[in-house]
Design a protein around this motif. Structure first.
Motif, PDB file in Angstrom:
ATOM      1  N   VAL A   1       1.557  -2.658 -10.377  1.00 47.98           N
ATOM      2  CA  VAL A   1       2.033  -1.278 -10.322  1.00 47.98           C
ATOM      3  C   VAL A   1       2.461  -0.819 -11.713  1.00 47.98           C
ATOM      4  N   VAL A   2       3.119  -1.689 -12.444  1.00 45.76           N
ATOM      5  CA  VAL A   2       3.500  -1.358 -13.821  1.00 45.76           C
ATOM      6  C   VAL A   2       2.256  -1.015 -14.621  1.00 45.76           C
ATOM      7  N   SER A   3       1.228  -1.831 -14.500  1.00 46.05           N
ATOM      8  CA  SER A   3      -0.011  -1.593 -15.231  1.00 46.05           C
ATOM      9  C   SER A   3      -0.657  -0.268 -14.817  1.00 46.05           C
TER      10      SER A   3
ATOM     11  N   VAL B   1       6.620   9.873 -14.807  1.00 49.84           N
ATOM     12  CA  VAL B   1       6.049   8.597 -14.368  1.00 49.84           C
ATOM     13  C   VAL B   1       6.816   7.443 -14.998  1.00 49.84           C
ATOM     14  N   ALA B   2       7.110   7.560 -16.289  1.00 48.67           N
ATOM     15  CA  ALA B   2       7.846   6.503 -16.988  1.00 48.67           C
ATOM     16  C   ALA B   2       9.264   6.373 -16.439  1.00 48.67           C
ATOM     17  N   ARG B   3       9.901   7.487 -16.116  1.00 50.16           N
ATOM     18  CA  ARG B   3      11.254   7.442 -15.550  1.00 50.16           C
ATOM     19  C   ARG B   3      11.233   6.719 -14.210  1.00 50.16           C
ATOM     20  N   ASP B   4      10.276   7.061 -13.356  1.00 51.02           N
ATOM     21  CA  ASP B   4      10.161   6.403 -12.063  1.00 51.02           C
ATOM     22  C   ASP B   4       9.959   4.902 -12.234  1.00 51.02           C
ATOM     23  N   LEU B   5       9.137   4.545 -13.178  1.00 49.86           N
ATOM     24  CA  LEU B   5       8.870   3.133 -13.437  1.00 49.86           C
ATOM     25  C   LEU B   5      10.115   2.414 -13.939  1.00 49.86           C
ATOM     26  N   ALA B   6      10.893   3.078 -14.766  1.00 50.29           N
ATOM     27  CA  ALA B   6      12.111   2.469 -15.314  1.00 50.29           C
ATOM     28  C   ALA B   6      13.218   2.347 -14.263  1.00 50.29           C
TER      29      ALA B   6
ATOM     30  N   GLU C   1       0.388  -1.523 -24.292  1.00 47.87           N
ATOM     31  CA  GLU C   1       0.898  -2.891 -24.110  1.00 47.87           C
ATOM     32  C   GLU C   1       1.157  -3.185 -22.638  1.00 47.87           C
ATOM     33  N   LEU C   2       1.743  -2.232 -21.929  1.00 49.37           N
ATOM     34  CA  LEU C   2       2.068  -2.448 -20.522  1.00 49.37           C
ATOM     35  C   LEU C   2       0.833  -2.495 -19.632  1.00 49.37           C
ATOM     36  N   VAL C   3      -0.221  -1.806 -20.034  1.00 46.50           N
ATOM     37  CA  VAL C   3      -1.488  -1.904 -19.297  1.00 46.50           C
ATOM     38  C   VAL C   3      -2.075  -3.291 -19.508  1.00 46.50           C
ATOM     39  N   GLU C   4      -2.046  -3.742 -20.758  1.00 45.13           N
ATOM     40  CA  GLU C   4      -2.652  -5.031 -21.104  1.00 45.13           C
ATOM     41  C   GLU C   4      -1.800  -6.216 -20.673  1.00 45.13           C
ATOM     42  N   GLU C   5      -0.474  -6.087 -20.744  1.00 40.85           N
ATOM     43  CA  GLU C   5       0.443  -7.182 -20.419  1.00 40.85           C
ATOM     44  C   GLU C   5       1.599  -6.657 -19.579  1.00 40.85           C
ATOM     45  N   PRO C   6       1.334  -6.286 -18.325  1.00 44.32           N
ATOM     46  CA  PRO C   6       2.418  -5.750 -17.502  1.00 44.32           C
ATOM     47  C   PRO C   6       3.466  -6.809 -17.194  1.00 44.32           C
ATOM     48  N   ALA C   7       4.668  -6.344 -16.998  1.00 42.72           N
ATOM     49  CA  ALA C   7       5.755  -7.245 -16.612  1.00 42.72           C
ATOM     50  C   ALA C   7       6.337  -6.740 -15.306  1.00 42.72           C
ATOM     51  N   GLU C   8       6.950  -7.619 -14.558  1.00 43.59           N
ATOM     52  CA  GLU C   8       7.602  -7.218 -13.319  1.00 43.59           C
ATOM     53  C   GLU C   8       8.878  -6.471 -13.671  1.00 43.59           C
TER      54      GLU C   8
ATOM     55  N   PRO D   1      11.959  -0.742  -8.696  1.00 45.65           N
ATOM     56  CA  PRO D   1      11.286  -2.040  -8.768  1.00 45.65           C
ATOM     57  C   PRO D   1       9.773  -1.864  -8.694  1.00 45.65           C
ATOM     58  N   ALA D   2       9.058  -2.689  -9.438  1.00 42.80           N
ATOM     59  CA  ALA D   2       7.597  -2.602  -9.435  1.00 42.80           C
ATOM     60  C   ALA D   2       6.976  -3.953  -9.764  1.00 42.80           C
ATOM     61  N   GLU D   3       5.931  -4.266  -9.039  1.00 40.64           N
ATOM     62  CA  GLU D   3       5.145  -5.466  -9.313  1.00 40.64           C
ATOM     63  C   GLU D   3       4.324  -5.231 -10.576  1.00 40.64           C
TER      64      GLU D   3
END
Length: 94
Positions: free
Chosen positions: A48-50, A35-40, A84-91, A43-45
């Motif tokens: 979606v990151v959260s 999941v982390a590899r796919d996210l890295a 951190e990414l759940v609480e403060e997701p970034a694009e 592109p994700a809004e």
């Protein structure tokens, strides 16, 4: 640019794949790493990151210990980053 936390999250989980860990936690770590590899890599809004980081966090919640101190450190760091990414997701633009 992909949020550095996403890349670090993947790096920590990828590192666990190279270490001897208890068999029953290997599946959780492998799925979390995928999941982390796919996210890295894609592109994700922010929403979606959260969502994906929350999935990683949930998978890592199933890991009480790996049987390997170094892997445990990577898991702890990955948990912190996922939180951190759940609480403060970034694009992420991959």
């Amino acid at each position: 640019m992909t949020d550095e936390r996403v890349r670090r999250l993947h790096d920590h989980l990828e590192a666990t794949a190279e270490l001897p860990v208890e068999r029953e936690v290997g599946a959780y770590l492998g799925e979390a790493e995928a999941v982390a590899r796919d996210l890295a890599e894609r592109p994700a809004e922010p929403a979606v990151v959260s969502e994906r980081a929350e999935h990683v966090r949930d998978l890592l919640a199933e890991v009480e210990g790996t049987g390997n101190d170094e892997a445990d450190e990577h898991v702890a760091a990955a948990r912190d980053l996922a939180r951190e990414l759940v609480e403060e997701p970034a694009e992420c633009d991959g």
